[in-house]
Design a protein around this motif. Structure first.
Motif, PDB file in Angstrom:
ATOM      1  N   VAL A   1       0.806  -1.216   0.000  1.00 11.84           N
ATOM      2  CA  VAL A   1       0.000   0.000   0.000  1.00 11.84           C
ATOM      3  C   VAL A   1       0.842   1.271   0.000  1.00 11.84           C
ATOM      4  CG1 VAL A   1      -1.879  -1.175   1.214  1.00 11.84           C
ATOM      5  CG2 VAL A   1      -0.171   0.104   2.530  1.00 11.84           C
ATOM      6  N   ALA A   2       2.158   1.148   0.016  1.00 14.17           N
ATOM      7  CA  ALA A   2       2.985   2.347   0.193  1.00 14.17           C
ATOM      8  C   ALA A   2       2.887   3.302  -1.000  1.00 14.17           C
ATOM      9  CB  ALA A   2       4.439   1.946   0.425  1.00 14.17           C
ATOM     10  N   GLN A   3       2.959   2.755  -2.209  1.00 10.16           N
ATOM     11  CA  GLN A   3       3.251   3.621  -3.349  1.00 10.16           C
ATOM     12  C   GLN A   3       2.093   4.422  -3.903  1.00 10.16           C
ATOM     13  OE1 GLN A   3       3.863   0.966  -7.112  1.00 10.16           O
ATOM     14  NE2 GLN A   3       4.765  -0.119  -5.403  1.00 10.16           N
ATOM     15  N   ARG A   4       0.865   3.980  -3.717  1.00 10.92           N
ATOM     16  CA  ARG A   4      -0.276   4.712  -4.292  1.00 10.92           C
ATOM     17  C   ARG A   4      -1.559   4.090  -3.777  1.00 10.92           C
ATOM     18  NH1 ARG A   4       0.048   2.149 -10.429  1.00 10.92           N
ATOM     19  NH2 ARG A   4       0.451   0.056  -9.664  1.00 10.92           N
TER      20      ARG A   4
END
Lengths: 445, 445
Positions: free
Chosen positions: A64-67
């Motif tokens: 879930v970090a990138q977008r």
């Protein structure tokens, strides 16, 4: 009748550009906000689009970090949007590998009924081991096996959707007879993957069944599309490639015994719209500046099935990548990316910039007139029956398209100016309602 | 806080009486008409009900001749109703035997998000070979096996719903970090029936997960309810039976280590409302006159697992019927029907008349005051926390309840007079929001 464009609005949280959520204008919680999607649907309806579309996969891809990660389940969200709209079609992605035909056929029939005939199904076989492991499998089924299962799934789904004849409900109150059991046809299907005995528990829907949409461009994908698809979404980077794909798919459809006009080809386009060309380029640059390159490297390594750490940002792709035949995942996307990098001699950084906007779909930055020119050229030169519009930023990119590009397309006679009376999604795409496979021919009077 | 009634509106096409569709007032196509359901939902909301409920089974039961057959898929229909209502809970039936946990958990999370926390799940294991044969099985799985699968299903669904902590989305635009991967918890579940590796691809929903509802009253069913259910629907014919069930379920819930107040018991009641008692009896007679007895005999023979042609209309049930233990289908319903027939010495014809209204649920014909009396008695004498209202004819029966019985209940202080601010379904039922199983305890300051 004049041939006119078909437009599909491909909705995706804050937009198709991977960095869109980082812009000041974007709501990073948009992907779970019904009001956001209602606003998008109404904009598309203002632009007299044929349909809305939601992509999907039953897994959380890459953390879930990138977008914005994950998404509301598409059939659920589109059902909510059905009540907020009147004319526009509603195309949901659902997997033949990770659903059962009875449940999925019923859900699409239910949406088709609730929306007065506006349901569409983007049929996917779902690449990737992450999805497989959410459904009790250890690894992704082989590409060919996924497509064999998809064919069996379609066979039984089509039987289920036809299992009530259109006039099965007689509603004879006086006699106490609600329906005619002679007009109910249990599939009694025994296929290589599925056994389904009984009739669907929903009457035949306004369209008979949802519009069948497909987006795989591999050999298996094109063969499947030729047999079943009524609309095809595709990623094409150049006019010659798009024309070749278009001609090939129409020929395959004819060879499968179908009218080639009964499959509509819609390449994806990411329109970056400015009131001047410079303004459009500026918007493009703004988005590129917000790309986090380490995420892009991760994603590219996954797509190309390379070990983490293989790629270097300022070098080109390594030589000796395997051909599509050796890949079990998203075959045609793999080839498109490798060829794009080679053709344009891009570094990894440049390739990430190009892919960031539309994941392999054509990005076109320009004025409304320039974008309408490109659309018109592809449409009139045998590359497209319409377009899958993938705004880089949402809602602003879709609203700009509707407010500025749509009027130009209408002025040129390429697009309807109003919906007119209510129609089914299949009617919007100029396709006939399917005849029930169990219905006997007309009795002579 | 004063204890007040919980009311659930059990919706079913033209009503719960099997002959309702034959009345002049009824629309025999109501079951596929969204406007019909919107009207019902709004009536229930006018009556400040806690929730709406749709029963379901994934098969076409007994053909289409006898009454409106099949139904829109419940989660789909309730999603459409979510957009037409503001306060009322939305409880959909879905089967643990014929769904995969990943897909179903996601669909409920999506509805919970779209409805601002109003989703509920009536958990069923689905009796019957007809359903089994729509999903590749030859026969119905054994009762105990269905419940074992249900327990495994719940275990993994609860992990999936908790797989995002409530604060997993950080949305740090400047840093380019959308979510915190440390707050994502893949279930990595390996149970006796299900293996599910990855996190759900939907954030944790307003309620954490849907209100868990259950309706089986067999031994397995009650054990399951004690462990998981927050609301229980039950069919009870007499006050002593209802009190015994209530006390038993609360005791089992306490024995399972849960607060017995955290399971709400809602017996079903079929209210036949007249402005006088005679008028109510007249309405009851009108409905009975429309019963087609040959259909009733068919259904009774199926329920009792007797060969077709065994039962005679004007005779009593045959002696020597097997006990519930020997039955693999709907165990508690079986016993209720056999006991009702014996206790009241009913012929098959009389039994069909009694069952026609509510399939074993209590039918109560009377004035609004008499119905409010009955409700009040059960509520105050330890038989119910509320009621599952099953109008014999729809929409008129629900509207009569809201217009005539609800005001009496309110005047007696038994029912809320308005919803007040928006709340989740679980809050309406007076239940706490579940704590995420992966969230660490509070850090001391």
């Amino acid at each position: 009748m004049t041939r006119t464009l078909h437009l599909n609005a491909f909705l995706m949280n804050t937009g198709h550009h991977e960095a869109s959520w980082r812009l000041a204008e974007s709501d990073p919680h948009a992907h779970t906000d019904l009001a956001h999607y209602v606003r998008l649907a109404r904009a598309a309806e203002r632009g007299t689009f044929d349909s809305l579309f939601l992509a999907d996969g039953p897994h959380l891809w890459g953390g879930v970090a990138q977008r914005p990660a994950g998404a509301l389940e598409p059939l659920t969200l589109l059902t909510a949007l059905a009540t907020a709209t009147e004319h526009i079609g509603l195309i949901a992605t659902a997997s033949t590998s990770y659903n059962s035909p009875y449940n999925l056929a019923r859900r699409f029939a239910s949406l088709d009924i609730l929306s007065d005939g506006r349901a569409g199904w983007n049929i996917v076989t779902t690449a990737g081991a992450e999805a497989a492991r959410n459904f009790g499998l250890d690894a992704e089924p082989a590409h060919a096996e996924r497509y064999a299962r998809a064919a069996d799934f379609l066979d039984v789904a089509l039987k289920l959707w036809d299992s009530w004849e259109d006039d099965a409900v007689v509603a004879d109150k006086a006699a106490g007879v609600w329906g005619d059991d002679a007009k109910i046809h249990p599939p009694r299907h025994e296929g290589p993957y599925f056994r389904v005995e009984g009739a669907l528990n929903v009457p035949r829907s306004p369209q008979g069944y949802p519009l069948l949409v497909q987006a795989g461009s591999s050999e298996d994908g094109k063969a499947f599309a030729a047999r079943y698809a009524e609309a095809v979404f595709t990623a094409q980077q150049t006019l010659p490639d798009a024309r070749a794909f278009y001609a090939d798919l129409k020929a395959r459809t004819a060879a499968a015994g179908r009218d080639p006009d009964h499959v509509k080809v819609l390449p994806g386009i990411v329109p970056v719209i400015g009131s001047t060309e410079a303004e459009a380029r500026e918007q493009e640059r703004l988005l590129e500046d917000h790309i986090v390159h380490r995420y892009g490297v991760d994603r590219l390594e996954r797509l190309l099935q390379l070990a983490p750490g293989t790629l270097e940002l300022d070098a080109r792709l390594p030589a000796g990548l395997p051909s599509e035949d050796a890949v079990e995942g998203a075959k045609s996307r793999y080839t498109l990316v490798v060829e794009l990098a080679r053709r344009e001699r891009l570094t990894v950084r440049q390739l990430i910039g190009r892919l960031g906007g539309g994941r392999g779909h054509l990005t076109f930055a320009g004025t409304p007139e320039q974008i309408a020119d490109a659309i018109g050229t592809w449409f009139t030169e045998g590359a497209a029956d319409g377009f899958n519009i993938m705004p880089p930023v949402l809602p602003s990119g879709l609203e700009a398209f509707v407010d500025h590009v749509v009027p130009v397309l209408r002025a040129r006679g390429l697009l309807r100016t109003s919906y007119g009376p209510r129609r089914t999604l299949r009617e919007r795409y100029g396709l006939p309602r399917p005849v029930n496979q169990y219905t006997a021919g007309p009795v002579s009077a």
